[in-house]
Every structure is written in structure tokens, then in C-alpha cells.
Design a protein around this motif. Structure first.
Motif, mmCIF file in Angstrom:
data_model
loop_
_atom_site.group_PDB
_atom_site.id
_atom_site.type_symbol
_atom_site.label_atom_id
_atom_site.label_comp_id
_atom_site.label_asym_id
_atom_site.label_seq_id
_atom_site.Cartn_x
_atom_site.Cartn_y
_atom_site.Cartn_z
ATOM 1 N N ALA A 1 0.829 -1.207 0.000
ATOM 2 C CA ALA A 1 0.000 0.000 0.000
ATOM 3 C C ALA A 1 0.863 1.256 0.000
ATOM 4 O O ALA A 1 0.600 2.214 -0.732
ATOM 5 C CB ALA A 1 -0.931 -0.005 1.215
ATOM 6 N N LEU A 2 1.928 1.253 0.805
ATOM 7 C CA LEU A 2 2.804 2.418 0.880
ATOM 8 C C LEU A 2 3.501 2.693 -0.449
ATOM 9 O O LEU A 2 3.668 3.859 -0.838
ATOM 10 C CB LEU A 2 3.877 2.207 1.952
ATOM 11 C CG LEU A 2 3.487 2.331 3.414
ATOM 12 C CD1 LEU A 2 4.705 2.092 4.300
ATOM 13 C CD2 LEU A 2 2.871 3.690 3.720
ATOM 14 N N ASP A 3 3.892 1.644 -1.138
ATOM 15 C CA ASP A 3 4.727 1.793 -2.336
ATOM 16 C C ASP A 3 3.930 1.950 -3.620
ATOM 17 O O ASP A 3 4.514 2.112 -4.693
ATOM 18 C CB ASP A 3 5.660 0.583 -2.465
ATOM 19 C CG ASP A 3 6.686 0.527 -1.336
ATOM 20 O OD1 ASP A 3 6.917 1.565 -0.699
ATOM 21 O OD2 ASP A 3 7.238 -0.561 -1.098
ATOM 22 N N LEU A 4 2.607 1.903 -3.526
ATOM 23 C CA LEU A 4 1.788 2.061 -4.724
ATOM 24 C C LEU A 4 2.046 3.437 -5.344
ATOM 25 O O LEU A 4 2.136 4.431 -4.633
ATOM 26 C CB LEU A 4 0.313 1.935 -4.351
ATOM 27 C CG LEU A 4 -0.663 1.761 -5.508
ATOM 28 C CD1 LEU A 4 -0.524 0.363 -6.116
ATOM 29 C CD2 LEU A 4 -2.096 1.982 -5.022
ATOM 30 N N PRO A 5 2.191 3.518 -6.659
ATOM 31 C CA PRO A 5 2.394 4.821 -7.296
ATOM 32 C C PRO A 5 1.301 5.820 -6.929
ATOM 33 O O PRO A 5 0.175 5.434 -6.601
ATOM 34 C CB PRO A 5 2.372 4.480 -8.794
ATOM 35 C CG PRO A 5 2.828 3.066 -8.858
ATOM 36 C CD PRO A 5 2.261 2.411 -7.630
ATOM 37 N N ARG A 6 1.627 7.091 -7.002
ATOM 38 C CA ARG A 6 0.752 8.147 -6.531
ATOM 39 C C ARG A 6 -0.552 8.286 -7.321
ATOM 40 O O ARG A 6 -1.483 8.955 -6.879
ATOM 41 C CB ARG A 6 1.481 9.493 -6.601
ATOM 42 C CG ARG A 6 2.571 9.680 -5.585
ATOM 43 C CD ARG A 6 2.093 9.740 -4.162
ATOM 44 N NE ARG A 6 0.867 10.501 -3.957
ATOM 45 C CZ ARG A 6 0.315 10.729 -2.767
ATOM 46 N NH1 ARG A 6 0.884 10.220 -1.688
ATOM 47 N NH2 ARG A 6 -0.778 11.434 -2.648
ATOM 48 N N ASP A 7 -0.660 7.622 -8.476
ATOM 49 C CA ASP A 7 -1.889 7.749 -9.250
ATOM 50 C C ASP A 7 -3.008 6.873 -8.705
ATOM 51 O O ASP A 7 -4.127 6.892 -9.231
ATOM 52 C CB ASP A 7 -1.626 7.389 -10.724
ATOM 53 C CG ASP A 7 -1.254 5.927 -10.891
ATOM 54 O OD1 ASP A 7 -0.458 5.428 -10.066
ATOM 55 O OD2 ASP A 7 -1.755 5.288 -11.819
ATOM 56 N N ALA A 8 -2.733 6.105 -7.646
ATOM 57 C CA ALA A 8 -3.735 5.184 -7.115
ATOM 58 C C ALA A 8 -3.616 5.098 -5.594
ATOM 59 O O ALA A 8 -2.619 5.502 -5.004
ATOM 60 C CB ALA A 8 -3.576 3.799 -7.732
ATOM 61 N N GLU A 9 -4.665 4.542 -4.991
ATOM 62 C CA GLU A 9 -4.719 4.409 -3.536
ATOM 63 C C GLU A 9 -5.379 3.085 -3.192
ATOM 64 O O GLU A 9 -6.464 2.779 -3.694
ATOM 65 C CB GLU A 9 -5.520 5.571 -2.937
ATOM 66 C CG GLU A 9 -5.781 5.486 -1.455
ATOM 67 C CD GLU A 9 -6.666 6.638 -0.964
ATOM 68 O OE1 GLU A 9 -6.661 6.916 0.244
ATOM 69 O OE2 GLU A 9 -7.364 7.258 -1.800
ATOM 70 N N ILE A 10 -4.722 2.283 -2.377
ATOM 71 C CA ILE A 10 -5.358 1.073 -1.853
ATOM 72 C C ILE A 10 -6.088 1.481 -0.584
ATOM 73 O O ILE A 10 -5.464 1.902 0.392
ATOM 74 C CB ILE A 10 -4.326 -0.021 -1.554
ATOM 75 C CG1 ILE A 10 -3.656 -0.488 -2.843
ATOM 76 C CG2 ILE A 10 -4.995 -1.201 -0.845
ATOM 77 C CD1 ILE A 10 -2.553 -1.505 -2.632
ATOM 78 N N THR A 11 -7.399 1.354 -0.588
ATOM 79 C CA THR A 11 -8.181 1.799 0.565
ATOM 80 C C THR A 11 -8.300 0.717 1.634
ATOM 81 O O THR A 11 -8.237 1.016 2.829
ATOM 82 C CB THR A 11 -9.580 2.245 0.129
ATOM 83 O OG1 THR A 11 -10.242 1.157 -0.521
ATOM 84 C CG2 THR A 11 -9.487 3.427 -0.836
ATOM 85 N N ASP A 12 -8.491 -0.527 1.222
ATOM 86 C CA ASP A 12 -8.691 -1.616 2.160
ATOM 87 C C ASP A 12 -8.013 -2.884 1.661
ATOM 88 O O ASP A 12 -8.111 -3.227 0.469
ATOM 89 C CB ASP A 12 -10.180 -1.904 2.341
ATOM 90 C CG ASP A 12 -10.958 -0.699 2.853
ATOM 91 O OD1 ASP A 12 -10.985 -0.513 4.090
ATOM 92 O OD2 ASP A 12 -11.501 0.039 2.023
ATOM 93 N N ILE A 13 -7.353 -3.588 2.579
ATOM 94 C CA ILE A 13 -6.718 -4.866 2.247
ATOM 95 C C ILE A 13 -7.159 -5.876 3.313
ATOM 96 O O ILE A 13 -6.965 -5.646 4.520
ATOM 97 C CB ILE A 13 -5.190 -4.801 2.262
ATOM 98 C CG1 ILE A 13 -4.664 -3.699 1.340
ATOM 99 C CG2 ILE A 13 -4.591 -6.151 1.860
ATOM 100 C CD1 ILE A 13 -3.140 -3.533 1.422
ATOM 101 N N THR A 14 -7.741 -6.964 2.886
ATOM 102 C CA THR A 14 -8.090 -8.061 3.799
ATOM 103 C C THR A 14 -7.098 -9.199 3.603
ATOM 104 O O THR A 14 -6.901 -9.654 2.480
ATOM 105 C CB THR A 14 -9.528 -8.545 3.544
ATOM 106 O OG1 THR A 14 -10.445 -7.465 3.746
ATOM 107 C CG2 THR A 14 -9.891 -9.688 4.506
ATOM 108 N N VAL A 15 -6.486 -9.648 4.694
ATOM 109 C CA VAL A 15 -5.485 -10.709 4.637
ATOM 110 C C VAL A 15 -5.989 -11.880 5.466
ATOM 111 O O VAL A 15 -6.295 -11.704 6.658
ATOM 112 C CB VAL A 15 -4.111 -10.213 5.171
ATOM 113 C CG1 VAL A 15 -3.054 -11.285 4.976
ATOM 114 C CG2 VAL A 15 -3.704 -8.901 4.510
#
Length: 229
Positions: A211-225
Motif C-alpha cells: 500500500a505504501l509503495d503504490l504509485p501516486r496515481d492510485a490508492e489502496i483503501t482496504d486490504i483483507t489478509v
């Protein structure tokens, strides 16, 4: 080189995330509940800076940080610390409710409020390591699940409020993870603890860094593991 402030870096998921960030050369600030804990964190992570603030007493966080020198620039704030005390709602005293809500919900809200100016300046990222209990509440998990449902709401509101400022907000919902907290949960449940049955903290750390390293054009809002088969 990015600058990160982490809670819960002393063990479990937080310790793995901190080590991953150190290994790649990032600057770390670690929040410790007292001076002794801060010294232990500096011994474990010699290149990191420490701040002292007790998440169990959120009302004093502003005073504590005001008497220290928090980072001027901040690329991410990683809320990983937490506590759990299981029990039926009918047997859960106010003390447990207050402690659980303070550490798991009110302190993250207050710490975020105090550091938002730095996060806005850098168009930074706030990550909340929540729990599967933030999505589904089960018997005897009432106080913990309530704190995590609240944390989910905090993250969703913050995301909506700060989107225009360029601040990204991600919630990670891990299932049962092989950490000291999980060992405590098993003791409270009266079950044998087998770490290999559960998610490795390294896997959750990978989700956080993704999530931190995702390019600035996108945003991961929720991750279920969830634990693998």
C-alpha cells in the motif's frame, strides 16, 4: 528516503514493518509508551528516532509530543499497536472498555490529528492495521471488535476528509496472525497455540508496504489478509 512514524514496533507485525523499512534505508520514528521502552527500541533499531507517548492515555499525547521534537516531514503514519481482552459483554468491566478504546481507537485518532500538518505537507499516507474483528464481531470479542469497527470508521472518514489534500488512507484487516497478541488470545480462549496455523507477520508487513509503495496515481483503501489453505 521516506520518513515513517510507527506505533507497535516492539513486536509482531510492527517489528517486521520497522525492520523492512530500516533495511531499505528509510528514516524511522518509533513511538514508545515510556522511556524504558524507547531505549529498548533504540537498541533493536539503532538508526531509528524515538518518541515517548502512552497510547493508553490519549489525552496526554499532545502534551507529550509538545515537549519533544516530532519529525518536521512525515511520509507515513503507521498505526500498528493494539491490545485485546476477551470476555462476554456481561462480564466486561468499564476499565477494559476504556483501555481497549483508548489504545485501539482514541489514541490513533489523536495521534493522527497531531501529525496531520506534516502528513498534508508531504501528501503522506496513514495506514491503520485493523483486524478481521473490524469487519465481523463474534461472541466474547465485543470490546475489541467495537474498537476496531470504530477504527474502520475513523479511517473511512479521514480518507474522505483528506483526499483533496493528497493524503492517502489505507486499512489492513489481517486475520489471525502469529504474534505475541495471538498467543495471548489463545491463552484467553483456553486453546493450544500453533503459530504455523496462522498468517506470518511478514505477510501482513508485505501488504502494508504494498500500500505504501503504490504509485501516486492510485490508492489502496482496504486490504483483507486471511490465513492460506
Amino acid at each position: 528516503m521516506a520518513t515513517h512514524l510507527i506505533t507497535g514496533a516492539g513486536s509482531g507485525i510492527g517489528a517486521v514493518v520497522a525492520q523492512r523499512l530500516v533495511d531499505r534505508g528509510d528514516e524511522l520514528w518509533l513511538l514508545a509508551r515510556n522511556a524504558k521502552r524507547a531505549a529498548e527500541l533504540r537498541e533493536r533499531f539503532p538508526t531509528a528516532q524515538t518518541l515517548v507517548g502512552d497510547l493508553g492515555d490519549p489525552a496526554k499525547l499532545s502534551w507529550a509530543l509538545g515537549h519533544q521534537s516530532p519529525p518536521v516531514e512525515l511520509d507515513s503514519l503507521l498505526h500498528i499497536a493494539g491490545m485485546v481482552e476477551l470476555g462476554p459483554i456481561g462480564d466486561t468491566p468499564v476499565k477494559v472498555w476504556n483501555e481497549t478504546l483508548a489504545i485501539n481507537l482514541v489514541a490513533p485518532a489523536e495521534l493522527t490529528r497531531l501529525l496531520l500538518p506534516q502528513l498534508r505537507m508531504s501528501r503522506g499516507h496513514v495506514v491503520f492495521v485493523n483486524s478481521g474483528a473490524g469487519l465481523t464481531a463474534h461472541a466474547e470479542w465485543g470490546s475489541y471488535a467495537a474498537s476496531k469497527f470504530g477504527l474502520r470508521a475513523l479511517a473511512d472518514s479521514l480518507r474522505a476528509e483528506e483526499h483533496a489534500a493528497g493524503v492517502r488512507v489505507t486499512t489492513v484487516y489481517p486475520g489471525r496472525t502469529a504474534t505475541p497478541m495471538q498467543q495471548k488470545v489463545h491463552q484467553q480462549e483456553g486453546k493450544a497455540y500453533e503459530a504455523e496455523r496462522w498468517i506470518a507477520p511478514e505477510s501482513v508487513a508485505t501488504a502494508v508496504l504494498t500500500a505504501l509503495d503504490l504509485p501516486r496515481d492510485a490508492e489502496i483503501t482496504d486490504i483483507t489478509v486471511r490465513p492460506g489453505g
